[in-house]
Design a protein around this motif. Structure first.
Motif, PDB file in Angstrom:
ATOM      1  N   GLY A 269     -52.084 -10.890  -9.629  1.00 10.96           N
ATOM      2  CA  GLY A 269     -52.006 -10.087  -8.412  1.00 10.96           C
ATOM      3  C   GLY A 269     -51.371 -10.912  -7.315  1.00 10.96           C
ATOM      4  O   GLY A 269     -51.837 -12.017  -7.026  1.00 10.96           O
ATOM      5  N   GLU A 270     -50.315 -10.374  -6.689  1.00  8.91           N
ATOM      6  CA  GLU A 270     -49.522 -11.207  -5.774  1.00  8.91           C
ATOM      7  C   GLU A 270     -48.839 -10.356  -4.709  1.00  8.91           C
ATOM      8  O   GLU A 270     -48.369  -9.248  -4.993  1.00  8.91           O
ATOM      9  N   PRO A 271     -48.761 -10.869  -3.470  1.00 11.15           N
ATOM     10  CA  PRO A 271     -47.983 -10.172  -2.450  1.00 11.15           C
ATOM     11  C   PRO A 271     -46.485 -10.332  -2.677  1.00 11.15           C
ATOM     12  O   PRO A 271     -46.027 -11.245  -3.379  1.00 11.15           O
ATOM     13  N   PHE A 272     -45.720  -9.467  -2.030  1.00 11.56           N
ATOM     14  CA  PHE A 272     -44.255  -9.595  -2.009  1.00 11.56           C
ATOM     15  C   PHE A 272     -43.750  -8.930  -0.735  1.00 11.56           C
ATOM     16  O   PHE A 272     -44.409  -8.062  -0.162  1.00 11.56           O
TER      17      PHE A 272
ATOM     18  N   LEU B 219     -39.846 -17.922 -15.923  1.00 12.60           N
ATOM     19  CA  LEU B 219     -40.969 -18.695 -16.465  1.00 12.60           C
ATOM     20  C   LEU B 219     -41.226 -18.408 -17.939  1.00 12.60           C
ATOM     21  O   LEU B 219     -42.105 -19.009 -18.545  1.00 12.60           O
ATOM     22  N   GLY B 220     -40.465 -17.455 -18.509  1.00 13.05           N
ATOM     23  CA  GLY B 220     -40.581 -17.169 -19.941  1.00 13.05           C
ATOM     24  C   GLY B 220     -41.535 -16.049 -20.291  1.00 13.05           C
ATOM     25  O   GLY B 220     -42.029 -15.993 -21.420  1.00 13.05           O
ATOM     26  N   TRP B 221     -41.754 -15.132 -19.339  1.00 13.33           N
ATOM     27  CA  TRP B 221     -42.688 -14.037 -19.558  1.00 13.33           C
ATOM     28  C   TRP B 221     -41.992 -12.690 -19.402  1.00 13.33           C
ATOM     29  O   TRP B 221     -41.148 -12.519 -18.517  1.00 13.33           O
ATOM     30  N   ASP B 222     -42.367 -11.735 -20.232  1.00 15.78           N
ATOM     31  CA  ASP B 222     -41.957 -10.354 -20.058  1.00 15.78           C
ATOM     32  C   ASP B 222     -42.935  -9.647 -19.131  1.00 15.78           C
ATOM     33  O   ASP B 222     -44.157  -9.750 -19.325  1.00 15.78           O
ATOM     34  N   LEU B 223     -42.395  -8.929 -18.161  1.00 17.84           N
ATOM     35  CA  LEU B 223     -43.221  -8.027 -17.360  1.00 17.84           C
ATOM     36  C   LEU B 223     -43.377  -6.736 -18.149  1.00 17.84           C
ATOM     37  O   LEU B 223     -42.399  -6.039 -18.400  1.00 17.84           O
ATOM     38  N   VAL B 224     -44.618  -6.425 -18.561  1.00 21.88           N
ATOM     39  CA  VAL B 224     -44.831  -5.275 -19.454  1.00 21.88           C
ATOM     40  C   VAL B 224     -45.567  -4.127 -18.777  1.00 21.88           C
ATOM     41  O   VAL B 224     -45.622  -3.024 -19.323  1.00 21.88           O
ATOM     42  N   GLU B 225     -46.137  -4.345 -17.599  1.00 21.58           N
ATOM     43  CA  GLU B 225     -46.765  -3.277 -16.822  1.00 21.58           C
ATOM     44  C   GLU B 225     -46.932  -3.767 -15.390  1.00 21.58           C
ATOM     45  O   GLU B 225     -46.945  -4.973 -15.123  1.00 21.58           O
ATOM     46  N   MET B 226     -47.069  -2.839 -14.469  1.00 18.44           N
ATOM     47  CA  MET B 226     -47.424  -3.198 -13.102  1.00 18.44           C
ATOM     48  C   MET B 226     -48.032  -1.979 -12.418  1.00 18.44           C
ATOM     49  O   MET B 226     -47.675  -0.837 -12.709  1.00 18.44           O
ATOM     50  N   VAL B 227     -48.963  -2.249 -11.512  1.00 18.32           N
ATOM     51  CA  VAL B 227     -49.544  -1.231 -10.645  1.00 18.32           C
ATOM     52  C   VAL B 227     -49.492  -1.802  -9.235  1.00 18.32           C
ATOM     53  O   VAL B 227     -50.023  -2.890  -8.979  1.00 18.32           O
ATOM     54  N   LEU B 228     -48.825  -1.076  -8.322  1.00 14.41           N
ATOM     55  CA  LEU B 228     -48.582  -1.584  -6.981  1.00 14.41           C
ATOM     56  C   LEU B 228     -49.480  -0.906  -5.959  1.00 14.41           C
ATOM     57  O   LEU B 228     -49.791   0.281  -6.073  1.00 14.41           O
TER      58      LEU B 228
ATOM     59  N   GLY C 175     -49.157  -6.192  -5.608  1.00 16.27           N
ATOM     60  CA  GLY C 175     -49.301  -5.527  -6.885  1.00 16.27           C
ATOM     61  C   GLY C 175     -49.944  -6.421  -7.915  1.00 16.27           C
ATOM     62  O   GLY C 175     -50.095  -7.650  -7.713  1.00 16.27           O
ATOM     63  N   VAL C 176     -50.340  -5.811  -9.011  1.00 16.39           N
ATOM     64  CA  VAL C 176     -50.837  -6.547 -10.179  1.00 16.39           C
ATOM     65  C   VAL C 176     -49.816  -6.373 -11.285  1.00 16.39           C
ATOM     66  O   VAL C 176     -49.380  -5.260 -11.598  1.00 16.39           O
ATOM     67  N   PHE C 177     -49.435  -7.494 -11.887  1.00 19.07           N
ATOM     68  CA  PHE C 177     -48.359  -7.541 -12.862  1.00 19.07           C
ATOM     69  C   PHE C 177     -48.902  -8.055 -14.193  1.00 19.07           C
ATOM     70  O   PHE C 177     -49.562  -9.113 -14.230  1.00 19.07           O
ATOM     71  N   ALA C 178     -48.634  -7.330 -15.264  1.00 22.48           N
ATOM     72  CA  ALA C 178     -49.083  -7.704 -16.605  1.00 22.48           C
ATOM     73  C   ALA C 178     -47.939  -8.383 -17.338  1.00 22.48           C
ATOM     74  O   ALA C 178     -46.827  -7.831 -17.437  1.00 22.48           O
TER      75      ALA C 178
END
Length: 250
Positions: A141-144, A179-188, A243-246
């Protein structure tokens, strides 16, 4: 001895179930979105009042451990677990989440809104990965920035010292890939969920002031309430997203 949260933070958020600009409804959406399964094991670093673990244990049959430094919020979390009938499935540990690694690999490792525990997004993802089974999910979970902050007053109103403290949304998504990660879901978060997080603090602070006019913190909390609503609507609400990013390791 493990530190505790500063008292002003506990005062203003003592009635919150979610200590981020996320409603309980959005938390439920996130649990469905990442396709939790009965028996999944979760680790939640800086777990606050435990609403994520408790409701997901109730709704999805997961088990989990939350780690937080706030004794007040941990007490709320344990009460919530008992209220929802999941005290046998979730555990809450008083401790510093920075550096905490689960003794056994988990299916989901989360830090929702507290990436300072790892010195930022990259360090927190690296910390979470140490507890994650191969193929598991990291939740961040992170601001932007929704818009470029035009001046120092806007930065400070968004709890930043410089623009680089946060990325914009494309920059944050790009960082995950770097960083080597796929973003597979997010809820903002949206403006309503920001309101439910921030505006709810004002009534809590006012009630506390009415009940504690002679407290040593009364002057500080009075000054905060004098400026917080205008700062919020002028700066944070229009400029800062969250948002929270998976993420799943490539």
């Amino acid at each position: 001895m493990t530190a505790d949260l500063p008292e002003p933070f506990v005062i203003r958020e003592r009635h919150h179930r979610v200590h981020n600009p996320f409603t309980e409804e959005k938390l439920a959406v996130l649990g469905r979105a990442i396709r939790l399964r009965p028996g999944d094991r979760l680790l939640d670093l800086a777990s606050g009042s435990g609403e994520m673990l408790c409701t997901w244990a109730r709704d999805h049959g997961v088990t989990g451990t939350g780690v937080d430094i706030s004794t007040a919020f941990l007490a709320t979390a344990r009460d919530r677990a008992a209220e929802l009938g999941v005290a046998d499935r979730v555990t809450f540990v008083h401790g510093d989440a920075a550096g905490h690694v689960a003794p056994d690999p988990v299916d989901v490792a989360a830090c929702v809104g507290a990436t300072w525990i790892g010195g930022g997004v990259a360090g927190t993802i690296a910390l979470l990965e140490r507890s994650l089974r191969p193929g598991g999910l990291v939740l961040i979970g992170e601001p932007f920035w929704r818009k470029d902050p035009p001046d120092q007053a806007t930065l400070e109103g968004c709890h930043a010292t410089k623009k680089e403290d946060f990325a914009d949304l494309p920059g944050l998504v790009a960082l995950f890939g770097e960083l080597g990660w796929d973003l597979v879901e997010m809820v903002l978060a949206d403006e309503d969920s920001w309101d439910r997080y921030v505006a709810a603090q004002w009534l809590t602070v006012r009630e506390w002031l009415d009940a504690n006019p002679d407290d040593v913190l009364a002057g500080e909390m009075r000054a905060e309430l004098d400026r917080a609503p205008l700062d919020y609507v002028r700066y944070l609400r229009p400029y800062l997203g969250w948002g929270v990013f998976a993420l799943r390791r490539r």
